[in-house]
Design a protein around this motif. Structure first.
Motif, PDB file in Angstrom:
ATOM      1  N   ALA A  22      79.330  68.693   2.325  1.00  0.00           N
ATOM      2  CA  ALA A  22      78.300  67.517   2.719  1.00  0.00           C
ATOM      3  C   ALA A  22      78.371  67.658   4.474  1.00  0.00           C
ATOM      4  CB  ALA A  22      78.858  65.429   3.128  1.00  0.00           C
ATOM      5  N   ALA A  23      79.662  68.190   4.766  1.00  0.00           N
ATOM      6  CA  ALA A  23      79.924  68.537   6.626  1.00  0.00           C
ATOM      7  C   ALA A  23      78.747  69.436   6.638  1.00  0.00           C
ATOM      8  CB  ALA A  23      80.989  67.700   6.837  1.00  0.00           C
ATOM      9  N   ALA A  24      79.541  70.584   6.110  1.00  0.00           N
ATOM     10  CA  ALA A  24      79.464  72.161   5.809  1.00  0.00           C
ATOM     11  C   ALA A  24      77.395  72.306   5.127  1.00  0.00           C
ATOM     12  CB  ALA A  24      79.813  72.841   5.954  1.00  0.00           C
ATOM     13  N   ALA A  25      77.080  71.861   4.969  1.00  0.00           N
ATOM     14  CA  ALA A  25      75.625  71.333   4.073  1.00  0.00           C
ATOM     15  C   ALA A  25      74.249  71.318   4.758  1.00  0.00           C
ATOM     16  CB  ALA A  25      75.697  70.801   3.052  1.00  0.00           C
ATOM     17  N   SER A  26      74.051  72.692   4.799  1.00  0.00           N
ATOM     18  CA  SER A  26      72.035  72.126   5.029  1.00  0.00           C
ATOM     19  C   SER A  26      71.003  71.284   4.681  1.00  0.00           C
ATOM     20  CB  SER A  26      71.171  73.113   5.140  1.00  0.00           C
ATOM     21  OG  SER A  26      71.021  73.744   3.713  1.00  0.00           O
ATOM     22  N   PRO A  27      69.907  70.758   4.994  1.00  0.00           N
ATOM     23  CA  PRO A  27      69.442  69.729   4.094  1.00  0.00           C
ATOM     24  C   PRO A  27      69.566  69.906   2.560  1.00  0.00           C
ATOM     25  CG  PRO A  27      68.877  69.867   6.506  1.00  0.00           C
ATOM     26  CD  PRO A  27      69.609  70.975   5.846  1.00  0.00           C
ATOM     27  N   TYR A  28      68.895  71.398   1.962  1.00  0.00           N
ATOM     28  CA  TYR A  28      68.598  71.630   0.695  1.00  0.00           C
ATOM     29  C   TYR A  28      70.196  71.857   0.201  1.00  0.00           C
ATOM     30  CZ  TYR A  28      64.292  72.696   2.627  1.00  0.00           C
ATOM     31  OH  TYR A  28      63.129  72.608   2.872  1.00  0.00           O
ATOM     32  N   GLU A  29      71.064  71.901   0.546  1.00  0.00           N
ATOM     33  CA  GLU A  29      71.995  72.007   0.058  1.00  0.00           C
ATOM     34  C   GLU A  29      73.062  70.911  -0.081  1.00  0.00           C
ATOM     35  OE1 GLU A  29      74.254  76.846   1.878  1.00  0.00           O
ATOM     36  OE2 GLU A  29      74.079  74.708   2.665  1.00  0.00           O
ATOM     37  N   LEU A  30      73.087  69.938   1.229  1.00  0.00           N
ATOM     38  CA  LEU A  30      73.395  68.585   0.737  1.00  0.00           C
ATOM     39  C   LEU A  30      72.791  68.222  -0.674  1.00  0.00           C
ATOM     40  CD1 LEU A  30      74.742  65.966   1.748  1.00  0.00           C
ATOM     41  CD2 LEU A  30      73.345  65.595   3.144  1.00  0.00           C
ATOM     42  N   VAL A  31      71.120  69.092  -0.675  1.00  0.00           N
ATOM     43  CA  VAL A  31      70.959  67.975  -1.803  1.00  0.00           C
ATOM     44  C   VAL A  31      71.371  68.210  -3.513  1.00  0.00           C
ATOM     45  CG1 VAL A  31      68.684  67.898  -3.795  1.00  0.00           C
ATOM     46  CG2 VAL A  31      68.399  67.471  -1.102  1.00  0.00           C
ATOM     47  N   LEU A  32      72.246  69.604  -3.487  1.00  0.00           N
ATOM     48  CA  LEU A  32      72.918  70.753  -4.162  1.00  0.00           C
ATOM     49  C   LEU A  32      74.024  69.555  -4.678  1.00  0.00           C
ATOM     50  CD1 LEU A  32      72.097  74.141  -3.854  1.00  0.00           C
ATOM     51  CD2 LEU A  32      70.863  72.774  -5.721  1.00  0.00           C
ATOM     52  N   VAL A  33      74.970  69.359  -3.603  1.00  0.00           N
ATOM     53  CA  VAL A  33      75.937  68.236  -3.106  1.00  0.00           C
ATOM     54  C   VAL A  33      75.502  67.184  -4.208  1.00  0.00           C
ATOM     55  CG1 VAL A  33      77.395  67.809  -2.047  1.00  0.00           C
ATOM     56  CG2 VAL A  33      77.010  69.567  -1.384  1.00  0.00           C
ATOM     57  N   LEU A  34      75.332  66.285  -3.851  1.00  0.00           N
ATOM     58  CA  LEU A  34      74.510  65.622  -4.805  1.00  0.00           C
ATOM     59  C   LEU A  34      74.628  65.717  -6.419  1.00  0.00           C
ATOM     60  CD1 LEU A  34      72.534  63.541  -1.980  1.00  0.00           C
ATOM     61  CD2 LEU A  34      74.285  63.207  -2.484  1.00  0.00           C
ATOM     62  N   PHE A  35      73.470  66.203  -6.297  1.00  0.00           N
ATOM     63  CA  PHE A  35      73.205  66.140  -7.932  1.00  0.00           C
ATOM     64  C   PHE A  35      73.785  67.376  -8.413  1.00  0.00           C
ATOM     65  CE2 PHE A  35      69.028  67.175  -7.259  1.00  0.00           C
ATOM     66  CZ  PHE A  35      67.903  66.928  -8.374  1.00  0.00           C
ATOM     67  N   ASP A  36      75.300  67.857  -7.906  1.00  0.00           N
ATOM     68  CA  ASP A  36      76.482  67.814  -8.697  1.00  0.00           C
ATOM     69  C   ASP A  36      77.171  66.852  -8.766  1.00  0.00           C
ATOM     70  OD1 ASP A  36      75.476  70.984  -8.891  1.00  0.00           O
ATOM     71  OD2 ASP A  36      76.928  71.215  -6.991  1.00  0.00           O
ATOM     72  N   GLY A  37      77.316  65.165  -8.305  1.00  0.00           N
ATOM     73  CA  GLY A  37      78.431  64.793  -7.798  1.00  0.00           C
ATOM     74  C   GLY A  37      77.489  64.362  -9.166  1.00  0.00           C
ATOM     75  N   LEU A  38      76.167  63.735  -9.236  1.00  0.00           N
ATOM     76  CA  LEU A  38      75.241  62.369  -9.936  1.00  0.00           C
ATOM     77  C   LEU A  38      75.747  63.656 -11.212  1.00  0.00           C
ATOM     78  CD1 LEU A  38      73.133  60.760 -10.738  1.00  0.00           C
ATOM     79  CD2 LEU A  38      71.389  62.333  -9.958  1.00  0.00           C
ATOM     80  N   LEU A  39      75.287  64.641 -11.519  1.00  0.00           N
ATOM     81  CA  LEU A  39      75.712  65.060 -13.223  1.00  0.00           C
ATOM     82  C   LEU A  39      77.408  65.680 -13.590  1.00  0.00           C
ATOM     83  CD1 LEU A  39      73.547  68.009 -12.499  1.00  0.00           C
ATOM     84  CD2 LEU A  39      73.642  66.406 -14.452  1.00  0.00           C
ATOM     85  N   ASP A  40      77.907  65.394 -11.967  1.00  0.00           N
ATOM     86  CA  ASP A  40      79.446  65.371 -12.193  1.00  0.00           C
ATOM     87  C   ASP A  40      79.978  63.822 -13.098  1.00  0.00           C
ATOM     88  OD1 ASP A  40      80.355  67.627 -11.781  1.00  0.00           O
ATOM     89  OD2 ASP A  40      81.106  66.905 -10.073  1.00  0.00           O
ATOM     90  N   GLU A  41      79.516  62.784 -12.887  1.00  0.00           N
ATOM     91  CA  GLU A  41      79.745  61.076 -12.546  1.00  0.00           C
ATOM     92  C   GLU A  41      79.013  61.210 -14.040  1.00  0.00           C
ATOM     93  OE1 GLU A  41      81.508  58.123 -12.293  1.00  0.00           O
ATOM     94  OE2 GLU A  41      81.631  59.837 -10.653  1.00  0.00           O
ATOM     95  N   LEU A  42      77.587  61.681 -14.135  1.00  0.00           N
ATOM     96  CA  LEU A  42      76.969  61.097 -15.413  1.00  0.00           C
ATOM     97  C   LEU A  42      77.785  61.592 -16.945  1.00  0.00           C
ATOM     98  CD1 LEU A  42      73.627  62.266 -14.587  1.00  0.00           C
ATOM     99  CD2 LEU A  42      73.756  60.267 -15.304  1.00  0.00           C
TER     100      LEU A  42
END
Length: 132
Positions: A22-42
């Motif tokens: 998250a610290a190294a991410a652009s706003p768009y990459e941050l959304v992808l990081v959140l999606f990846d975390g969300l899909l992992d948690e699902l």
């Protein structure tokens, strides 16, 4: 047993890894990081439902709902037009379905949310790629 819990260690590692990404991410990459975390948690929530670990299922689904609410709250409603309105409706629908899954334990409902969010993640990945 020494009280050492591999789950705690793994969760600690994941937390540090997520923070670094998250610290190294652009706003768009941050959304992808959140999606990846969300899909992992699902995926974890699915395992908890399948193995009747209902307390952990509740915790996983709560994390998912929090991520979805965060993604929804970060949308640019003023500048995004109809596209943002559509994404907001999709997030709201997924929140509704996950709330239902929490009670009904419907794997079909969970799979529907995973499919919808996976498709939306692909769209964000495309946006991120054009911004590089």
């Amino acid at each position: 047993m020494s009280g050492y819990d591999m789950t705690d260690s793994y969760n600690s590692y994941r937390s540090i890894d997520l923070e670094a990404k998250a610290a190294a991410a652009s706003p768009y990459e941050l959304v992808l990081v959140l999606f990846d975390g969300l899909l992992d948690e699902l995926a974890r929530a699915r395992g908890h439902i399948e193995h009747k670990r209902f307390q952990q299922k509740g915790q996983s689904l709560e994390k998912c709902l929090n991520i979805l609410n965060g993604l929804n709250g970060a949308l640019d409603y003023e500048g995004g037009g109809e596209v943002v309105q559509g994404i907001a409706r999709l997030y709201d629908y997924c929140i509704y379905r996950l709330s239902d899954v929490s009670v009904t334990l419907s794997l079909e409902g969970l799979d529907e949310v995973v499919h919808l969010l996976g498709t939306l993640r692909e769209g964000w990945e495309g946006v991120s790629a054009t911004r590089r």
